[in-house]
Design an enzyme around this catalytic site. Sequence first.
Site, PDB file in Angstrom:
ATOM      1  N   GLY A 108       0.783  -1.221   0.000  1.00  0.00           N
ATOM      2  CA  GLY A 108       0.000   0.000   0.000  1.00  0.00           C
ATOM      3  C   GLY A 108       0.820   1.279   0.000  1.00  0.00           C
ATOM      4  N   ARG A 109       2.113   1.160   0.319  1.00  0.00           N
ATOM      5  CA  ARG A 109       2.893   2.408   0.325  1.00  0.00           C
ATOM      6  C   ARG A 109       4.370   2.182   0.032  1.00  0.00           C
ATOM      7  NH1 ARG A 109       3.657   4.233   6.563  1.00  0.00           N
ATOM      8  NH2 ARG A 109       3.727   2.163   7.485  1.00  0.00           N
ATOM      9  N   LYS A 124       9.387   3.839   0.332  1.00  0.00           N
ATOM     10  CA  LYS A 124       8.250   3.642   1.238  1.00  0.00           C
ATOM     11  C   LYS A 124       7.712   5.017   1.631  1.00  0.00           C
ATOM     12  CE  LYS A 124       7.136   1.311   5.623  1.00  0.00           C
ATOM     13  NZ  LYS A 124       7.682   0.346   6.602  1.00  0.00           N
ATOM     14  N   ASP A 136      -3.170   6.468   2.923  1.00  0.00           N
ATOM     15  CA  ASP A 136      -2.721   7.608   2.111  1.00  0.00           C
ATOM     16  C   ASP A 136      -1.422   7.319   1.359  1.00  0.00           C
ATOM     17  OD1 ASP A 136      -0.929   7.600   4.175  1.00  0.00           O
ATOM     18  OD2 ASP A 136      -1.497   9.544   5.002  1.00  0.00           O
ATOM     19  N   GLY A 137      -0.855   6.136   1.586  1.00  0.00           N
ATOM     20  CA  GLY A 137       0.375   5.782   0.875  1.00  0.00           C
ATOM     21  C   GLY A 137       1.604   6.506   1.395  1.00  0.00           C
ATOM     22  N   ASP A 265       2.705 -11.131   6.539  1.00  0.00           N
ATOM     23  CA  ASP A 265       3.120 -10.242   5.450  1.00  0.00           C
ATOM     24  C   ASP A 265       4.368  -9.445   5.827  1.00  0.00           C
ATOM     25  OD1 ASP A 265       1.223  -8.951   7.301  1.00  0.00           O
ATOM     26  OD2 ASP A 265       1.553  -7.171   6.088  1.00  0.00           O
ATOM     27  N   ASN A 266       4.835  -9.594   7.045  1.00  0.00           N
ATOM     28  CA  ASN A 266       6.072  -8.910   7.434  1.00  0.00           C
ATOM     29  C   ASN A 266       7.231  -9.895   7.560  1.00  0.00           C
ATOM     30  OD1 ASN A 266       4.805  -6.446   7.474  1.00  0.00           O
ATOM     31  ND2 ASN A 266       4.418  -6.447   9.667  1.00  0.00           N
TER      32      ASN A 266
HETATM   33  P1  AMP Z   1       2.045  -2.934   8.294  1.00  0.00           P
HETATM   34  O1  AMP Z   1       1.117  -3.284   9.415  1.00  0.00           O
HETATM   35  O2  AMP Z   1       2.797  -1.664   8.492  1.00  0.00           O
HETATM   36  O3  AMP Z   1       2.923  -4.078   7.923  1.00  0.00           O
HETATM   37  O4  AMP Z   1       1.111  -2.629   7.033  1.00  0.00           O
HETATM   38  C1  AMP Z   1       0.247  -3.565   6.467  1.00  0.00           C
HETATM   39  C2  AMP Z   1      -0.126  -3.137   5.065  1.00  0.00           C
HETATM   40  O5  AMP Z   1      -0.812  -1.898   5.103  1.00  0.00           O
HETATM   41  C3  AMP Z   1       1.086  -2.953   4.145  1.00  0.00           C
HETATM   42  O6  AMP Z   1       0.868  -3.571   2.923  1.00  0.00           O
HETATM   43  C4  AMP Z   1       1.203  -1.482   3.945  1.00  0.00           C
HETATM   44  O7  AMP Z   1       1.625  -1.187   2.649  1.00  0.00           O
HETATM   45  C5  AMP Z   1      -0.217  -1.005   4.191  1.00  0.00           C
HETATM   46  N1  AMP Z   1      -0.163   0.352   4.766  1.00  0.00           N
HETATM   47  C6  AMP Z   1       0.311   0.724   5.975  1.00  0.00           C
HETATM   48  N2  AMP Z   1       0.224   2.063   6.122  1.00  0.00           N
HETATM   49  C7  AMP Z   1      -0.307   2.545   4.970  1.00  0.00           C
HETATM   50  C8  AMP Z   1      -0.641   3.833   4.493  1.00  0.00           C
HETATM   51  N3  AMP Z   1      -0.445   4.915   5.232  1.00  0.00           N
HETATM   52  N4  AMP Z   1      -1.172   3.924   3.257  1.00  0.00           N
HETATM   53  C9  AMP Z   1      -1.391   2.857   2.502  1.00  0.00           C
HETATM   54  N5  AMP Z   1      -1.095   1.615   2.894  1.00  0.00           N
HETATM   55  C10 AMP Z   1      -0.561   1.447   4.108  1.00  0.00           C
HETATM   56 MG    MG Z   2       4.218  -4.544   6.664  1.00  0.00          MG
END
Ligand code: AMP
Ligand code: MG
Length: 500
Positions: A108-109, A124, A136-137, A265-266
Amino acid sequence: MTDSTHPWAPAPAFSADPALASLPWQQRYANLGPDFVAPVAPAPLPEPYWVGHSAALAQSLGLPPGWAATDSALQAMTGNLVLKGSAMHAGVYSGHQFGVWAGQLGDGRACLLGELAGQEIQLKGAGPTPFSRRGDGRAVLRSAIREFLCSEAMHGLGIPTTRALCVTGSDATIWRETAETAAVVARVAPSFIRFGHFEHFSQRQQIPQLQSLADFVIDHYYPQCRDEAGANPYLALLAEVSRKTAQLLAQWQAVGFCHGVMNSDNMSILGLTLDYGPFQFLDAFAPGHICNHSDSQGRYAFSEQPNMAYWNLYCLTDALMPLIGDEDAATEAVDSYRSHFQAASQLCLAKKMGLSLADPRQKALTDMLLPMLAADQVDYTIFWRRLSHWAARMDDEDFSVMDLFINRQQMQTWQYAFESMHKGMGTTDVSARMLRANPKFVLRNYMAQEVITAAQAKDFSVLAQLQTVLENPFDEHPAHERWAGFAPDWAAAISVSCSS
Ligand code: AMP
Ligand code: MG
């Protein structure tokens, strides 16, 4: 193409420096095609500025000397300018979050520019992608700095990790719990493929795509999985990823690193530390420590991490079953994680104790030590570093280690046992080995916070200073003694969550 509806989208009109316009980019992952990646339209951030960068990493990528002094590098690393040969693509993946299937999540970002010198570069926070869902990406300065510093700190510690090339900032407002400012972190790794990429295609029964992904990973990163004629390469891949993950987790536990969000996913298919969010290095040793404010159940508490990695490997196993077929063989491959983790942990602890190989006596010493550290809430990093210095003389009159404990008597007994284990070895050698295994500096939350506070006031010198120390955390750095002490009291009030 520019998204003209975007609030920060004046048409970019930058021309690239000639040296940056002729880099030998490769697009191996993007070439897998539209089932794997989607193009991202640049969404420029206004008036970017440099926050930090790694000269050594830039050099290893083949970037020209002085690259960071150019305006085109600044614009390109913010996502405002697409350099010739690079591109902007977001990869699709799904995953399990906090134990629950969450479907399509990303990316997503993060936006893949391509590969230089066999290393992928991702931006990122460079703006929304087709997979941003309601996000918001963007990334905020605070989280970009934490990711940048911790990537380089882990690398300095010798722990497999994605790297960070640079951070750029912009005064554009980003809303999280409060108004913050935007930043983009350029991160680097041979591949950013996650367990969640495999889960994505498997859950959708897209078996040809699943196989293409597995073949891509094997061909580029695990060619040895095809060595044995007649053997199933996907089974070999599962065994290899299980082994790499075990080694990574052993290193996390040995250094006291809490990841905070070990969702599937991490988890990197290459066994790298990936996605730095609410991570923390332990201050006082506390096995149940939860570093992520959003993790109310303590699913990813420090002592749970090895089990959670195993759980995630089961998600990967499930995802690979259409390619492996044989369930018993898959179970055996993934279960090898447990013995690999035990062996790798013992080796890490042996090294921390100044031995070159695991020794049965060292296991007994560790089993005795960890409850003592927990009971007296002893600072984990400082304990090991002081012990490493103490080991040079093993002097009864040197109380530097004992002073860390309330139960000094018990510690004294332990130190006698430690001394007797090393009988016959040169103490200077033992100490020297320990000083190479037990860092003086780790990125504690309060240190990152000091850098962030300075950076928010446009002072980036603190970041550069700490970066130098963390790149070589086993060295003494006498001028930077202040970063080697106990966390200040105010550190306890720092709250880190998934919000970034
Ligand atoms: P995370 O919990 O940080 O591993 O994020 C999980 C997913 O949410 C990932 O694929 C990110 O790309 C997406 N994501 C996190 N924050 C944002 C953001 N502000 N805008 C778009 N996608 C996001
Ligand atoms: Mg992640």
